[in-house]
Motif scaffolding. Sequence first.
Motif, PDB file in Angstrom:
ATOM      1  N   LYS A   1      19.068 -23.712  42.345  1.00  0.00           N
ATOM      2  CA  LYS A   1      18.902 -22.872  41.164  1.00  0.00           C
ATOM      3  C   LYS A   1      17.450 -22.451  41.006  1.00  0.00           C
ATOM      4  CE  LYS A   1      20.340 -22.561  36.341  1.00  0.00           C
ATOM      5  NZ  LYS A   1      21.086 -23.231  35.257  1.00  0.00           N
ATOM      6  N   LEU A   2      17.257 -21.190  40.637  1.00  0.00           N
ATOM      7  CA  LEU A   2      15.907 -20.681  40.397  1.00  0.00           C
ATOM      8  C   LEU A   2      15.983 -19.492  39.457  1.00  0.00           C
ATOM      9  CD1 LEU A   2      13.016 -20.323  42.887  1.00  0.00           C
ATOM     10  CD2 LEU A   2      13.628 -18.339  41.506  1.00  0.00           C
ATOM     11  N   ASN A   3      15.101 -19.488  38.483  1.00  0.00           N
ATOM     12  CA  ASN A   3      14.980 -18.391  37.520  1.00  0.00           C
ATOM     13  C   ASN A   3      13.764 -17.557  37.909  1.00  0.00           C
ATOM     14  OD1 ASN A   3      14.765 -16.692  35.339  1.00  0.00           O
ATOM     15  ND2 ASN A   3      14.465 -18.304  33.809  1.00  0.00           N
ATOM     16  N   LEU A   4      13.972 -16.351  38.372  1.00  0.00           N
ATOM     17  CA  LEU A   4      12.880 -15.523  38.878  1.00  0.00           C
ATOM     18  C   LEU A   4      11.852 -15.172  37.817  1.00  0.00           C
ATOM     19  CD1 LEU A   4      14.924 -13.111  41.162  1.00  0.00           C
ATOM     20  CD2 LEU A   4      13.241 -14.808  41.922  1.00  0.00           C
ATOM     21  N   ILE A   5      12.204 -15.278  36.556  1.00  0.00           N
ATOM     22  CA  ILE A   5      11.271 -14.898  35.498  1.00  0.00           C
ATOM     23  C   ILE A   5      10.309 -16.035  35.177  1.00  0.00           C
ATOM     24  CG2 ILE A   5      12.384 -15.613  33.353  1.00  0.00           C
ATOM     25  CD1 ILE A   5      11.050 -12.082  34.218  1.00  0.00           C
ATOM     26  N   GLU A   6      10.583 -17.254  35.673  1.00  0.00           N
ATOM     27  CA  GLU A   6       9.660 -18.358  35.440  1.00  0.00           C
ATOM     28  C   GLU A   6       8.429 -18.211  36.322  1.00  0.00           C
ATOM     29  OE1 GLU A   6      11.675 -22.091  35.726  1.00  0.00           O
ATOM     30  OE2 GLU A   6      12.641 -21.826  33.773  1.00  0.00           O
ATOM     31  N   GLU A   7       7.350 -18.851  35.921  1.00  0.00           N
ATOM     32  CA  GLU A   7       6.061 -18.605  36.573  1.00  0.00           C
ATOM     33  C   GLU A   7       5.960 -19.248  37.948  1.00  0.00           C
ATOM     34  OE1 GLU A   7       1.262 -18.950  35.644  1.00  0.00           O
ATOM     35  OE2 GLU A   7       2.740 -19.322  34.068  1.00  0.00           O
TER      36      GLU A   7
ATOM     37  N   LEU B   1      15.931  -6.448  40.896  1.00  0.00           N
ATOM     38  CA  LEU B   1      14.822  -5.859  40.140  1.00  0.00           C
ATOM     39  C   LEU B   1      15.305  -4.793  39.161  1.00  0.00           C
ATOM     40  CD1 LEU B   1      12.215  -5.467  43.032  1.00  0.00           C
ATOM     41  CD2 LEU B   1      12.154  -7.155  41.176  1.00  0.00           C
ATOM     42  N   ILE B   2      16.395  -4.139  39.470  1.00  0.00           N
ATOM     43  CA  ILE B   2      16.900  -3.067  38.606  1.00  0.00           C
ATOM     44  C   ILE B   2      17.313  -3.579  37.228  1.00  0.00           C
ATOM     45  CG2 ILE B   2      17.631  -1.510  40.452  1.00  0.00           C
ATOM     46  CD1 ILE B   2      20.446  -2.675  40.208  1.00  0.00           C
ATOM     47  N   TYR B   3      17.483  -4.887  37.082  1.00  0.00           N
ATOM     48  CA  TYR B   3      17.886  -5.445  35.794  1.00  0.00           C
ATOM     49  C   TYR B   3      16.693  -5.855  34.939  1.00  0.00           C
ATOM     50  CZ  TYR B   3      22.431  -5.500  38.009  1.00  0.00           C
ATOM     51  OH  TYR B   3      23.591  -5.121  38.646  1.00  0.00           O
ATOM     52  N   PHE B   4      15.464  -5.715  35.483  1.00  0.00           N
ATOM     53  CA  PHE B   4      14.258  -6.080  34.756  1.00  0.00           C
ATOM     54  C   PHE B   4      13.529  -4.826  34.287  1.00  0.00           C
ATOM     55  CE2 PHE B   4      13.890  -9.936  37.845  1.00  0.00           C
ATOM     56  CZ  PHE B   4      14.865 -10.603  37.126  1.00  0.00           C
ATOM     57  N   ASP B   5      12.680  -4.996  33.257  1.00  0.00           N
ATOM     58  CA  ASP B   5      11.860  -3.871  32.829  1.00  0.00           C
ATOM     59  C   ASP B   5      10.672  -3.732  33.788  1.00  0.00           C
ATOM     60  OD1 ASP B   5       9.722  -5.580  32.050  1.00  0.00           O
ATOM     61  OD2 ASP B   5      10.491  -5.745  30.005  1.00  0.00           O
ATOM     62  N   PRO B   6       9.937  -2.609  33.750  1.00  0.00           N
ATOM     63  CA  PRO B   6       8.879  -2.369  34.742  1.00  0.00           C
ATOM     64  C   PRO B   6       7.830  -3.466  34.824  1.00  0.00           C
ATOM     65  CG  PRO B   6       9.406  -0.328  33.614  1.00  0.00           C
ATOM     66  CD  PRO B   6      10.176  -1.410  32.911  1.00  0.00           C
ATOM     67  N   ASP B   7       7.417  -4.024  33.694  1.00  0.00           N
ATOM     68  CA  ASP B   7       6.415  -5.093  33.731  1.00  0.00           C
ATOM     69  C   ASP B   7       6.949  -6.324  34.443  1.00  0.00           C
ATOM     70  OD1 ASP B   7       4.541  -3.543  32.434  1.00  0.00           O
ATOM     71  OD2 ASP B   7       4.965  -4.373  30.450  1.00  0.00           O
ATOM     72  N   ASP B   8       8.185  -6.696  34.128  1.00  0.00           N
ATOM     73  CA  ASP B   8       8.774  -7.872  34.771  1.00  0.00           C
ATOM     74  C   ASP B   8       9.051  -7.624  36.245  1.00  0.00           C
ATOM     75  OD1 ASP B   8       8.690  -9.463  32.515  1.00  0.00           O
ATOM     76  OD2 ASP B   8      10.692  -8.899  31.837  1.00  0.00           O
ATOM     77  N   GLN B   9       9.392  -6.396  36.595  1.00  0.00           N
ATOM     78  CA  GLN B   9       9.584  -6.070  38.014  1.00  0.00           C
ATOM     79  C   GLN B   9       8.323  -6.375  38.814  1.00  0.00           C
ATOM     80  OE1 GLN B   9      10.662  -1.949  37.795  1.00  0.00           O
ATOM     81  NE2 GLN B   9      12.854  -2.361  37.556  1.00  0.00           N
ATOM     82  N   LEU B  10       7.197  -5.910  38.307  1.00  0.00           N
ATOM     83  CA  LEU B  10       5.936  -6.130  39.011  1.00  0.00           C
ATOM     84  C   LEU B  10       5.575  -7.615  39.046  1.00  0.00           C
ATOM     85  CD1 LEU B  10       3.502  -4.954  40.451  1.00  0.00           C
ATOM     86  CD2 LEU B  10       2.426  -4.575  38.219  1.00  0.00           C
ATOM     87  N   THR B  11       5.807  -8.311  37.931  1.00  0.00           N
ATOM     88  CA  THR B  11       5.507  -9.743  37.881  1.00  0.00           C
ATOM     89  C   THR B  11       6.334 -10.516  38.897  1.00  0.00           C
ATOM     90  OG1 THR B  11       4.897  -9.635  35.536  1.00  0.00           O
ATOM     91  CG2 THR B  11       5.540 -11.785  36.405  1.00  0.00           C
TER      92      THR B  11
END
Length: 283
Positions: free
Chosen positions: A208-214, A231-241
């Motif tokens: 398990k892994l949450n891509l939004i975690e640091e 990536l299409i499910y994230f907003d532009p800032d989160d995509q880049l992060t």
Amino acid sequence: MTLTMTQTPLGEANFGFDAFVRMVHDTIGVCIPQTKRHMIETRLGNRVRALGLKNTQDYFRHLFTEGGLDSEMPHIAETVTTNKTDFFREVDHFYYLRDVVLGNEVRHGRNGLFKVWSAAASNGAEAFSMAMILAEHALSFPGFNWAALGTDISNRVLEHARRAIYSHNVIEPVPAALRNRYLYEGQNEWQGKWRISPGLRNRVQFKKLNLIEEDYNVDTDIDIIFLRNVLIYFDPDDQLTVLRRVGRHLAPGGHLFVGNSESMIVRMPNFRQVAPAIYRKEP
């Protein structure tokens, strides 16, 4: 991996659907447009009934004012994520892996072990497709050693991936030669089902892994990363992060694959596009 949330009491007007959308974005990164509100609330109906609640408003109250958020996060992740994948989806990427990366550049792997990562693995079809390509390469080059990792935020699809059992229509895109070598057809009550061979299953790890975690508990010398159609499910800032975080785990000279509809998203100075939706990390 546990998603731990801080419980903050909210006023009656603040724990409805909009608060749910904000919470999902902040913890999972998924953006939920208003056009999907009815679909999401319909899906949440299963949890409403399971908890003996009256409606989704009671469910939101349970999450935000009654301390239920932590225990519900696995169910919420299932509700708001789309787990769509196929064997050899966007097949040109697998041809590139086979013919260019392995065919022209790799014979024995980096530091003795060639590593691939399916970063949004869903039911495991993508990771096992990569594994078949690597296993075929190892038949021609016995010194070639490899390992594969698949990660996802959904416990349900990860369990499916670990079982590695698929219906006939799901494995249909697998070329006949690979199917004969790496898939076993079920008999009797398992008729119509196919299972990945033990030798291949043992080479692929799922976690398990949450891509939004640091921080990701993933090696930092990976040769191939498939980060496709997430990536299409994230907003532009989160995509880049997410791209930057994932990119840290790619070895210099390694390749990042994104979905064909996501190619324009990748804008990192040390990544050079080498084919449609395929990028090489410059040494």
